[in-house]
Design an enzyme around this catalytic site. Structure first.
Site, PDB file in Angstrom:
ATOM      1  N   TYR A 109       0.845  -1.200   0.000  1.00 28.59           N
ATOM      2  CA  TYR A 109       0.000   0.000   0.000  1.00 28.59           C
ATOM      3  C   TYR A 109       0.880   1.248   0.000  1.00 28.59           C
ATOM      4  O   TYR A 109       2.033   1.225   0.454  1.00 28.59           O
ATOM      5  CB  TYR A 109      -0.955   0.024   1.199  1.00 28.59           C
ATOM      6  CG  TYR A 109      -0.283   0.211   2.549  1.00 28.59           C
ATOM      7  CD1 TYR A 109      -0.089   1.485   3.083  1.00 28.59           C
ATOM      8  CD2 TYR A 109       0.161  -0.884   3.293  1.00 28.59           C
ATOM      9  CE1 TYR A 109       0.512   1.664   4.317  1.00 28.59           C
ATOM     10  CE2 TYR A 109       0.762  -0.717   4.532  1.00 28.59           C
ATOM     11  CZ  TYR A 109       0.937   0.556   5.038  1.00 28.59           C
ATOM     12  OH  TYR A 109       1.551   0.735   6.260  1.00 28.59           O
ATOM     13  N   CYS A 110       0.317   2.336  -0.538  1.00 23.34           N
ATOM     14  CA  CYS A 110       0.931   3.661  -0.442  1.00 23.34           C
ATOM     15  C   CYS A 110      -0.117   4.598   0.150  1.00 23.34           C
ATOM     16  O   CYS A 110      -1.000   4.154   0.886  1.00 23.34           O
ATOM     17  CB  CYS A 110       1.468   4.136  -1.791  1.00 23.34           C
ATOM     18  SG  CYS A 110       0.224   4.331  -3.080  1.00 23.34           S
ATOM     19  N   TRP A 111      -0.043   5.876  -0.125  1.00 25.72           N
ATOM     20  CA  TRP A 111      -0.956   6.818   0.515  1.00 25.72           C
ATOM     21  C   TRP A 111      -2.386   6.664   0.001  1.00 25.72           C
ATOM     22  O   TRP A 111      -3.332   6.546   0.771  1.00 25.72           O
ATOM     23  CB  TRP A 111      -0.461   8.240   0.299  1.00 25.72           C
ATOM     24  CG  TRP A 111      -1.395   9.319   0.772  1.00 25.72           C
ATOM     25  CD1 TRP A 111      -1.927  10.314   0.022  1.00 25.72           C
ATOM     26  CD2 TRP A 111      -1.897   9.506   2.100  1.00 25.72           C
ATOM     27  NE1 TRP A 111      -2.744  11.118   0.792  1.00 25.72           N
ATOM     28  CE2 TRP A 111      -2.745  10.640   2.086  1.00 25.72           C
ATOM     29  CE3 TRP A 111      -1.735   8.816   3.307  1.00 25.72           C
ATOM     30  CZ2 TRP A 111      -3.419  11.099   3.205  1.00 25.72           C
ATOM     31  CZ3 TRP A 111      -2.408   9.281   4.436  1.00 25.72           C
ATOM     32  CH2 TRP A 111      -3.232  10.410   4.371  1.00 25.72           C
ATOM     33  N   TYR A 138      -3.402   3.808   2.229  1.00 27.80           N
ATOM     34  CA  TYR A 138      -3.436   3.994   3.679  1.00 27.80           C
ATOM     35  C   TYR A 138      -4.660   4.802   4.105  1.00 27.80           C
ATOM     36  O   TYR A 138      -5.205   4.599   5.198  1.00 27.80           O
ATOM     37  CB  TYR A 138      -2.151   4.688   4.139  1.00 27.80           C
ATOM     38  CG  TYR A 138      -2.107   4.987   5.619  1.00 27.80           C
ATOM     39  CD1 TYR A 138      -1.900   3.973   6.544  1.00 27.80           C
ATOM     40  CD2 TYR A 138      -2.294   6.287   6.094  1.00 27.80           C
ATOM     41  CE1 TYR A 138      -1.868   4.242   7.908  1.00 27.80           C
ATOM     42  CE2 TYR A 138      -2.267   6.567   7.441  1.00 27.80           C
ATOM     43  CZ  TYR A 138      -2.053   5.536   8.352  1.00 27.80           C
ATOM     44  OH  TYR A 138      -2.037   5.812   9.701  1.00 27.80           O
TER      45      TYR A 138
END
Length: 373
Positions: A109-111, A138
């Site tokens: 996952y990233c932002w 996130y």
């Protein structure tokens, strides 16, 4: 082969037994992340800033080109680092005599579940890993955490004056098959001014993430995407034990929805003689460096009072821990009693559980005395 984008509930369930990677910047990860995630930043903090500035002030295409300049030289290192993490998890599984999970499957996952996770997943897919991306990133996990903490979990509160050994009782309740969420363990703080000695607390956001996941792991939540709706979980779900706490635990706060739920839940109060609790505290903190105890005492000097603070510091200097803790225990007993009187008596009840000593086996006595728990 493209990575699979999956929603939060499926992502949480799947990532339990696989490698979970956070590809945001080091500063984003340090502030808060999904519990259990390993940091594998695509960009450094400075690189992320440059890409973000280009995106806002110039164009998406310009930002991507700058990002590719940073990404290209790192591609081999990223693959090799993931290989190392996979091998490490295989070794841990072997040492624990557990069947190794499918380590070729990775969750990322990233932002927002966008370019950063997309770039890393493309690379790892190309190399041969099976990759799942968190749709919404996130941010989706944070929404899930907030919704989860708003859910009306059925709680049982374990109370008792300072030095009652409540944490050990909670552990024994867990050993007996009860559901337990240890707030102090998640907050990395034992609750009093002395509870932070030797510990580094998480950020407020990270504490909330840990707390949400702990509740979810102890309770079968409804399948609805949002959990704020009234009503219970699955029929027959057991209540969750938590320790009676102030809303503030060191530098973090119990979220308001959880706090209100606690204040309106039944409380089971361990009644243990003062001298027994005093002896337990001497054993618990007697080996703590005197200077650390002095600093903790000074932090509560205004509430403790000038004379009592002076007496405690004097006893600590003499290493007369019993008399120092006697003064402190009287102080905390008064504070705890005041908190009991402030409970919402119309919606909660208090059951006293008389115990002779501070002992984790008081959990057995508690369960035997209240068979209907």
């Amino acid at each position: 082969m493209q990575a699979n984008r999956i929603h939060i509930n499926e992502f949480l369930n799947g990532s339990k037994d696989h490698l979970l990677l956070d590809v945001r910047s080091p500063a984003e990860y340090a502030h808060a992340h999904m519990p259990g995630a390993i940091s594998l930043p695509l960009f450094s903090d400075e690189e992320r800033k440059l890409v973000g500035t280009a995106y806002k002030q110039e164009s998406r295409e310009k930002a991507i080109k700058i990002g590719l300049d940073f990404f290209g030289p790192k591609m081999r290192r990223i693959v090799e680092e993931v290989e190392g993490l996979v091998q490490l998890q295989k070794n841990i599984s072997t040492q624990d005599n557990q069947a190794p999970p499918a380590h070729s499957t990775i969750y990322i996952y990233c932002w927002r579940g966008g370019m950063r996770s997309g770039a890393v997943s493309w690379l790892l897919n190309l190399y041969g890993f099976k990759v799942f991306i968190l749709a919404g990133g996130y941010k989706a996990f944070r929404r899930w955490s907030i919704d989860t903490l708003s859910y009306p979990f059925p709680l049982k509160i374990l109370g008792g004056y300072t030095g009652s050994g409540k944490t050990r009782v909670l552990q024994e309740l867990k050993n007996k098959g009860e559901r337990v969420v240890d707030l102090e363990d998640l907050a990395m703080h034992k609750g009093s001014a002395y509870g932070k000695i030797g510990k580094q607390q998480p950020s407020q956001e990270m504490f909330e993430n840990l707390l949400a996941l702990a509740f979810a792991e102890n309770y079968k939540l409804p399948k609805e995407e949002h959990l704020k709706a009234n009503g219970g979980g699955a029929e027959g779900e057991k209540s969750i034990w938590v320790e009676d706490e102030s809303q503030r635990i060191g530098t973090v706060n119990i979220p308001g929805s959880v706090w209100n739920n606690m204040r309106n839940s039944p409380l089971y109060f361990l009644e243990i003689p003062f001298e027994e609790r005093l002896g337990y505290l001497v054993e618990e903190y007697g080996s703590t460096p005197v200077e650390s105890l002095k600093l903790a005492t000074e932090r509560i000097s205004k509430r403790l009072g000038g004379l009592e603070t002076k007496n405690v510091l004097s006893f600590l200097q003499e290493e007369n821990f019993k008399e120092a803790f006697r003064i402190l225990l009287l102080y905390y007993d008064k504070r705890y009693l005041k908190g009991l009187h402030n409970r919402n008596e119309a919606l909660s009840f208090i059951q006293n559980v008389e115990c002779e000593k501070v002992n984790p086996l008081n959990a057995h006595f508690l369960l035997n005395q209240y068979q209907t728990l």
